[in-house]
Design a protein around this motif. Structure first.
Motif, PDB file in Angstrom:
ATOM      1  N   THR A  69       0.799  -1.277  -0.045  1.00 33.63           N
ATOM      2  CA  THR A  69      -0.015  -0.116  -0.093  1.00 33.63           C
ATOM      3  C   THR A  69       0.821   1.215   0.070  1.00 33.63           C
ATOM      4  O   THR A  69       0.368   2.242  -0.415  1.00 33.63           O
ATOM      5  CB  THR A  69      -0.929   0.117   1.274  1.00 33.63           C
ATOM      6  OG1 THR A  69       0.106  -0.225   2.332  1.00 33.63           O
ATOM      7  CG2 THR A  69      -1.798  -1.074   1.155  1.00 33.63           C
ATOM      8  N   VAL A  70       1.966   1.107   0.721  1.00 31.84           N
ATOM      9  CA  VAL A  70       2.969   2.486   0.839  1.00 31.84           C
ATOM     10  C   VAL A  70       3.362   2.842  -0.781  1.00 31.84           C
ATOM     11  O   VAL A  70       3.547   3.929  -0.970  1.00 31.84           O
ATOM     12  CB  VAL A  70       4.050   2.486   1.868  1.00 31.84           C
ATOM     13  CG1 VAL A  70       5.229   1.559   1.438  1.00 31.84           C
ATOM     14  CG2 VAL A  70       4.573   3.702   2.343  1.00 31.84           C
ATOM     15  N   MET A 126       0.644   9.379  -5.754  1.00 27.76           N
ATOM     16  CA  MET A 126       0.979  10.810  -5.463  1.00 27.76           C
ATOM     17  C   MET A 126       1.686  11.473  -6.762  1.00 27.76           C
ATOM     18  O   MET A 126       1.737  12.668  -7.090  1.00 27.76           O
ATOM     19  CB  MET A 126       1.539  11.325  -4.130  1.00 27.76           C
ATOM     20  CG  MET A 126       0.645  10.946  -3.047  1.00 27.76           C
ATOM     21  SD  MET A 126       1.444  11.093  -1.530  1.00 27.76           S
ATOM     22  CE  MET A 126       0.193  10.933  -0.468  1.00 27.76           C
ATOM     23  N   ARG A 127       2.491  10.519  -7.205  1.00 32.23           N
ATOM     24  CA  ARG A 127       3.717  10.867  -8.166  1.00 32.23           C
ATOM     25  C   ARG A 127       2.934  11.106  -9.666  1.00 32.23           C
ATOM     26  O   ARG A 127       3.135  12.124 -10.289  1.00 32.23           O
ATOM     27  CB  ARG A 127       4.594   9.697  -8.599  1.00 32.23           C
ATOM     28  CG  ARG A 127       5.884  10.154  -7.926  1.00 32.23           C
ATOM     29  CD  ARG A 127       7.028   9.302  -8.619  1.00 32.23           C
ATOM     30  NE  ARG A 127       7.428  10.087  -9.701  1.00 32.23           N
ATOM     31  CZ  ARG A 127       8.659  10.414  -9.780  1.00 32.23           C
ATOM     32  NH1 ARG A 127       9.601  10.096  -8.685  1.00 32.23           N
ATOM     33  NH2 ARG A 127       9.097  11.079 -10.877  1.00 32.23           N
ATOM     34  N   LEU A 128       1.635  10.338  -9.713  1.00 35.20           N
ATOM     35  CA  LEU A 128       0.865  10.493 -10.917  1.00 35.20           C
ATOM     36  C   LEU A 128       0.043  11.534 -10.996  1.00 35.20           C
ATOM     37  O   LEU A 128      -0.854  11.840 -11.702  1.00 35.20           O
ATOM     38  CB  LEU A 128       0.144   9.216 -11.082  1.00 35.20           C
ATOM     39  CG  LEU A 128       0.820   7.973 -11.524  1.00 35.20           C
ATOM     40  CD1 LEU A 128      -0.046   6.776 -11.575  1.00 35.20           C
ATOM     41  CD2 LEU A 128       1.525   8.150 -12.674  1.00 35.20           C
ATOM     42  N   GLY A 129      -0.214  12.172  -9.587  1.00 41.10           N
ATOM     43  CA  GLY A 129      -0.999  13.453  -9.517  1.00 41.10           C
ATOM     44  C   GLY A 129      -2.307  13.083  -8.727  1.00 41.10           C
ATOM     45  O   GLY A 129      -3.170  14.130  -8.753  1.00 41.10           O
ATOM     46  N   MET A 154       4.945   4.795  11.748  1.00 39.08           N
ATOM     47  CA  MET A 154       3.455   5.206  11.880  1.00 39.08           C
ATOM     48  C   MET A 154       3.462   6.563  12.197  1.00 39.08           C
ATOM     49  O   MET A 154       2.368   7.325  11.903  1.00 39.08           O
ATOM     50  CB  MET A 154       2.710   4.349  13.023  1.00 39.08           C
ATOM     51  CG  MET A 154       2.516   3.138  12.497  1.00 39.08           C
ATOM     52  SD  MET A 154       1.773   1.982  13.857  1.00 39.08           S
ATOM     53  CE  MET A 154       0.539   2.752  14.585  1.00 39.08           C
ATOM     54  N   VAL A 155       4.141   7.208  13.151  1.00 38.25           N
ATOM     55  CA  VAL A 155       3.865   8.573  13.178  1.00 38.25           C
ATOM     56  C   VAL A 155       4.484   9.330  12.309  1.00 38.25           C
ATOM     57  O   VAL A 155       3.724  10.268  12.030  1.00 38.25           O
ATOM     58  CB  VAL A 155       5.417   8.863  14.633  1.00 38.25           C
ATOM     59  CG1 VAL A 155       5.468  10.391  14.741  1.00 38.25           C
ATOM     60  CG2 VAL A 155       4.846   8.250  15.952  1.00 38.25           C
ATOM     61  N   VAL A 156       5.453   9.067  11.412  1.00 46.20           N
ATOM     62  CA  VAL A 156       5.710   9.682  10.214  1.00 46.20           C
ATOM     63  C   VAL A 156       4.840   9.791   9.301  1.00 46.20           C
ATOM     64  O   VAL A 156       4.188  10.725   8.485  1.00 46.20           O
ATOM     65  CB  VAL A 156       7.139   9.203   9.680  1.00 46.20           C
ATOM     66  CG1 VAL A 156       7.335   9.886   8.423  1.00 46.20           C
ATOM     67  CG2 VAL A 156       8.022   9.131  10.537  1.00 46.20           C
ATOM     68  N   PHE A 157       4.087   8.438   9.014  1.00 45.42           N
ATOM     69  CA  PHE A 157       2.834   8.275   8.206  1.00 45.42           C
ATOM     70  C   PHE A 157       1.855   9.138   8.492  1.00 45.42           C
ATOM     71  O   PHE A 157       1.172   9.887   7.854  1.00 45.42           O
ATOM     72  CB  PHE A 157       2.266   7.034   8.200  1.00 45.42           C
ATOM     73  CG  PHE A 157       3.129   5.961   6.999  1.00 45.42           C
ATOM     74  CD1 PHE A 157       3.554   6.406   5.927  1.00 45.42           C
ATOM     75  CD2 PHE A 157       3.631   4.748   7.692  1.00 45.42           C
ATOM     76  CE1 PHE A 157       4.502   5.601   5.098  1.00 45.42           C
ATOM     77  CE2 PHE A 157       4.428   3.845   6.833  1.00 45.42           C
ATOM     78  CZ  PHE A 157       4.862   4.315   5.535  1.00 45.42           C
ATOM     79  N   ALA A 158       1.472   9.396  10.198  1.00 48.73           N
ATOM     80  CA  ALA A 158       0.481  10.141  10.481  1.00 48.73           C
ATOM     81  C   ALA A 158       0.789  11.678  10.221  1.00 48.73           C
ATOM     82  O   ALA A 158      -0.136  12.502   9.740  1.00 48.73           O
ATOM     83  CB  ALA A 158       0.198   9.859  11.918  1.00 48.73           C
ATOM     84  N   VAL A 165       7.372  10.787   1.199  1.00 43.12           N
ATOM     85  CA  VAL A 165       6.608   9.206   1.035  1.00 43.12           C
ATOM     86  C   VAL A 165       7.674   8.425   0.500  1.00 43.12           C
ATOM     87  O   VAL A 165       7.429   7.287   1.145  1.00 43.12           O
ATOM     88  CB  VAL A 165       5.282   9.625   0.075  1.00 43.12           C
ATOM     89  CG1 VAL A 165       4.585   8.249  -0.007  1.00 43.12           C
ATOM     90  CG2 VAL A 165       4.330  10.688   0.578  1.00 43.12           C
ATOM     91  N   GLU A 166       8.218   8.753  -0.304  1.00 38.58           N
ATOM     92  CA  GLU A 166       9.250   7.472  -0.923  1.00 38.58           C
ATOM     93  C   GLU A 166      10.144   7.131   0.098  1.00 38.58           C
ATOM     94  O   GLU A 166      10.447   6.035   0.257  1.00 38.58           O
ATOM     95  CB  GLU A 166       9.916   8.065  -2.291  1.00 38.58           C
ATOM     96  CG  GLU A 166      10.787   6.663  -3.034  1.00 38.58           C
ATOM     97  CD  GLU A 166      11.530   7.514  -3.775  1.00 38.58           C
ATOM     98  OE1 GLU A 166      11.801   8.527  -4.075  1.00 38.58           O
ATOM     99  OE2 GLU A 166      12.093   6.397  -4.890  1.00 38.58           O
ATOM    100  N   THR A 167      10.824   8.139   0.782  1.00 39.97           N
ATOM    101  CA  THR A 167      12.009   7.722   1.738  1.00 39.97           C
ATOM    102  C   THR A 167      11.301   7.073   2.854  1.00 39.97           C
ATOM    103  O   THR A 167      11.615   6.154   3.221  1.00 39.97           O
ATOM    104  CB  THR A 167      12.630   9.086   2.171  1.00 39.97           C
ATOM    105  OG1 THR A 167      11.619  10.012   2.369  1.00 39.97           O
ATOM    106  CG2 THR A 167      13.742   9.316   1.137  1.00 39.97           C
ATOM    107  N   THR A 168      10.221   7.654   3.344  1.00 34.62           N
ATOM    108  CA  THR A 168       9.424   6.979   4.483  1.00 34.62           C
ATOM    109  C   THR A 168       8.922   5.415   4.032  1.00 34.62           C
ATOM    110  O   THR A 168       9.221   4.535   4.849  1.00 34.62           O
ATOM    111  CB  THR A 168       8.165   7.629   4.869  1.00 34.62           C
ATOM    112  OG1 THR A 168       8.504   8.860   4.830  1.00 34.62           O
ATOM    113  CG2 THR A 168       7.577   7.169   6.252  1.00 34.62           C
TER     114      THR A 168
END
Lengths: 217, 640
Positions: free
Chosen positions: A96-97, A104-107, A168-172, A193-196
């Motif tokens: 899912t990530v 997001m990259r596709l807009g 999870m903290v970063v995703f939130a 988002v990619e690095t996370t």
């Protein structure tokens, strides 16, 4: 004679805006000869150190186990089925990530956010199942001090759990700030988002090793 | 004869005009900065000096903090040296201040001696030398030498410092806790460290320090890989940058196992796990009930700690020495006025050293009974790792050949570094061979060996760096006369402290003895050396007074110097003002045209040819494709 004012490097040209931040090159876009932006190289290096951290713990487990003839088998003590469910939960979250990042990259921010939320929920699911496991163990008076099997079990799964919570903290945070950041600095946000995501895959990978080593052997 | 022209921005100018213009740009930039500071439209003072994200400010923060820790670690050593020279005599002046729990009547208790011993090592290695070598010099110099506006992750850089300082304060605070500071040696061997006092705070402090150096090392590597100026290819990097790069990799990959071990020891102490607690443990004749009804289940392995600890601590030795070698290389090239001899082999040796340092750790453990096969392996790798060290030292010594040496203060320290590090390195060989190590292990010989590497080795390199880059940081130079007094006195007394340790060690005097060996018959013939060493140590303290005075005096009243005081070739001197701009480093982003040490370049007007000065016969580099991070100013040139 040319005007000396005209040749300031933009990086140093702060004008009169004292709060203007210095522009660090390659924060968002890749450097041509390395093919990486700073954050991506940074996260890979961080993961290399994480490999050494978990590698040291796995080596310790091997050393302690091989020197103890009475070391129990994980499948006799731990709940293999719960751990298996957790493995699938975590692998799904890795999918899912990637989807979140791709959309997001596709807009498509909306779909991206949905998949980010799904990733976060998978993390929650994993931690709840983990809590159930821990609760059962505690109710049977099986603590880290019981023996080195449980010592390493709690240390490894505990440290892994902390990594899951960290992700999870970063995703939130990404989810809450998505609209603002995506509008203002879309590439930078997608990079985050990619690095996370890269970090999340690593956390996933650690579990892929933990599951057989602790539960199946 | 065609005249050289440079392209500045979009215009073509003659060289002298262009250089005038660049200087003018630097001047305007500096003036703007002054105006900005005067206008009050700047960040509040705590954002500029306390929580700054600027690599130069962070470098200075690291430097000052580390120098204070260095002095503190030195002070701890002086207390210990008093006890060794005068066992059981009250410590003069400060004895009464140490408290009844540590030194009743001014006489040091054995427990307090052990705390000082453990904390001296910890403070010197983790809080003084590494933060000074990497945190201070690396932070300040590396971005300037590679032509970067700052580190790749400025906020992370600030966080590194703000994890380092609390880590250090936690370590020191443990002195004031009931039971005192950690007293199990800086190596913290279990099971003593698990059942001993003071260790918990040591471990918590350590986790802070490890996290700090982890963030720092990621930052350094990304900065060096990603932010090199245009034209600064790998083989044009100053050796100092290479040394910092290898160091950062060592910190990145060697520290996590110690972090893992620290977690495990912490759990052993607070959650009664038995990772390092063996079954059937007996302490001073008393069984500890490990694995037999006590709080510990047993079955642990104390050797596991030693493996994890030395897996860090041996690469750590190279973390201590490599940045020092980098500084020495810069200073030697600059003061011999010719290129370093064998730059490529220096780089190759540093990288190989980095790789090998991961496979030599168990030579610290020959006496643990881990078996002859493993010992044979580790003594082989240890002999191999001495080769790159010798290559580096040899290249630096040959660099002196045929040079017209400028005997400046930094150069004196650099010249002394060579034989001092040589002694430290060569005395290590008998320790790396299992057979000779049996006799020398845990004696004062070992103390002498590694102190020669770190004290007149690395610390002299640090002094060389301070004297060398002081004009860069402040725009003023330190007094040469005071510097030379500082150098000669330090050189004499530091050898007075450490050389007798070899004699004592060969006579079999053990380290970590509270009375310096007075209780042993075999130590009697060499016992008088304790007084000699302690006197030398005290005189070494006095020898630092000219430095301390010189340092503070020069910050405010030192002689003002130009941007490139040492007539150096590397970017930190050639492309910025001194001190560099407080915001952004470079008035004009530099472009690099040649290697780092083009001194006495044939046919060039001056005896130094800065990396960023274009060559008449070289075509301009192509514009940076994509990304657009690197801006160019004075890049292209043509002939008219």
């Amino acid at each position: 004679m040319a005007d000396a004012h005209a040749i300031h490097a933009p990086g140093a040209d702060h004008g009169h805006d004292a709060h203007h931040e210095i522009e660090i090159p390659f924060t968002v876009h890749a450097r041509p000869d390395t093919g990486l932006y700073n954050g991506k190289l940074g996260i890979w290096l961080f993961l290399a150190s994480e490999v050494m951290l978990f590698g040291a713990l796995f080596s310790s487990l091997v050393l302690l186990r091989t020197s103890d003839p009475n070391w129990p088998h994980g499948y006799n003590i731990l709940n293999v089925w719960l751990a298996m469910v957790n493995t699938f939960v975590l692998i799904s979250s890795s999918v899912t990530v990637v989807l979140a990042w791709a959309y997001m990259r596709l807009g498509d921010l909306k779909k991206g956010k949905v998949f980010l939320l799904l990733t976060l929920l998978c993390g929650f699911g994993f931690m709840i199942i983990k809590a159930i496991e821990y609760g059962t163990k505690f109710s049977h008076h099986q603590y880290p001090s019981t023996n080195n099997f449980f010592g390493t079990y709690y240390l490894l799964t505990g440290l892994h759990g902390l990594h899951v919570v960290g992700g999870m903290v970063v995703f939130a945070y990404l989810l809450v700030t998505a609209n603002k950041w995506y509008a203002a600095k879309r590439d930078q946000f997608t990079n985050r988002v990619e690095t996370t995501g890269l970090y999340w895959h690593f956390v996933d990978l650690v579990w892929i090793f933990l599951f057989p080593v602790l539960y199946l052997l | 004869m065609p005249k050289r022209q440079l392209r500045v921005g979009t215009q073509w100018l003659y060289v002298d005009e262009a250089e005038k213009l660049l200087r003018e740009a630097m001047r305007i930039q500096a003036e703007e900065q002054k105006k900005l500071l005067a206008s009050g439209e700047v960040l509040p003072w705590y954002r500029r000096w306390l929580f700054s994200v600027d690599h130069k400010v962070i470098g200075i923060q690291y430097g000052i903090t580390a120098l204070l820790f260095l002095l503190l670690g030195f002070g701890m050593m002086l207390l210990m040296r008093w006890q060794l020279a005068m066992p059981g005599k009250p410590i003069p002046l400060v004895g009464d201040l140490l408290g009844a729990a540590n030194a009743p009547g001014g006489v040091m208790l054995p427990e307090f001696y052990n705390m000082l011993g453990a904390m001296h090592g910890t403070v010197m290695v983790f809080l003084a030398i590494v933060p000074l070598a990497v945190g201070a010099f690396g932070n300040y110099v590396v971005p300037l030498q590679i032509g970067a506006p700052d580190m790749a992750f400025p906020k992370l850089n600030m966080m590194s410092y703000w994890l380092y300082l609390p880590g250090g304060l936690i370590m020191l605070a443990s002195f004031f806790l009931p039971g005192g500071a950690a007293n199990n040696g800086w190596t913290s061997y279990p099971p003593l460290s698990v059942i001993g006092t003071g260790q918990t705070w040591w471990l918590i402090g350590m986790v802070f320090l490890i996290t700090s150096s982890l963030l720092g090392s990621v930052n350094f590597i990304v900065t060096i890989v990603q932010l090199r100026a245009k034209g600064l290819t790998w083989m044009r990097l100053p050796f100092f940058v290479w040394a910092q790069l290898v160091t950062a990799f060592l910190l990145l990959l060697a520290f996590p196992p110690l972090e893992a071990a620290a977690f495990m020891q912490l759990l052993d102490r607070v959650a009664n796990t038995s990772f390092f607690m063996p079954s059937g443990l007996v302490v001073s004749g008393t069984p500890q009930d490990v694995g037999a009804g006590g709080p510990y289940a047993g079955g642990g392995n104390p050797l596991l700690w030693q493996h994890l600890f030395w897996f860090l601590a041996h690469p750590e030795v190279y973390v201590l020495i490599l940045p020092g070698m980098g500084i020495i290389a810069e200073v030697i090239a600059n003061n011999t006025r010719k290129p370093l001899w064998g730059y490529r082999s220096l780089v190759g040796a540093a990288v190989f050293l980095g790789f090998m340092s991961f496979v030599v750790w168990a030579h610290h453990m020959f006496l643990t009974g881990m078996g002859t096969a493993i010992s044979a392996f580790f003594q082989t790798t240890t002999m191999i790792i001495s080769i790159p060290s010798v290559i580096i030292l040899t290249a630096l010594i040959i660099s002196l050949w045929g040079a017209s040496i400028r005997f400046t203060t930094p150069m004196l320290f650099a010249l002394a570094f060579l034989p001092m590090f040589g002694i430290g390195g060569l005395t290590g060989l008998p320790l790396g061979l299992a057979a000779t190590d049996i006799h020398l292990h845990d004696t004062y010989y070992v103390i002498g060996h590694f102190h020669y590497v770190v004290a007149p080795g690395t610390i002299f390199a640090m002094f060389a760096g301070i004297y060398y880059w002081f004009p860069k940081v402040t725009g003023r130079k330190m007094s040469d006369r005071l510097g030379k007094i500082h150098f000669w006195l330090s050189l004499i007394f530091i050898n007075g402290v450490f050389f007798p340790m070899f004699i004592q060690g060969l006579a079999g005097v053990s380290r970590r003895l509270y009375d310096g060996g007075a209780q042993y018959q075999h130590a009697q013939p060499v016992l008088h050396l304790n007084k000699f060493m302690s006197t030398s140590a005290l005189l070494l303290l006095f020898a630092q007074l000219p430095f301390i005075y010189n340092f503070f005096k020069s910050i405010w009243w030192g002689e003002r110097v130009g941007a490139n005081h040492w007539e150096a070739t590397t970017l930190e001197w050639a492309a910025t003002t001194s001190p560099p701009l407080a915001h952004g480093n470079f008035a004009v982003t530099p472009v690099v045209y040649r290697g780092p040490y083009e001194y006495s370049f044939p046919g060039h007007d001056f005896d130094y040819y800065p990396q960023n000065v274009p060559e008449p016969d070289q075509p301009p580099p192509a514009a940076a494709p994509g990304g657009g991070g690197i801006q160019q100013a004075a890049v292209a040139q043509k002939e008219s």
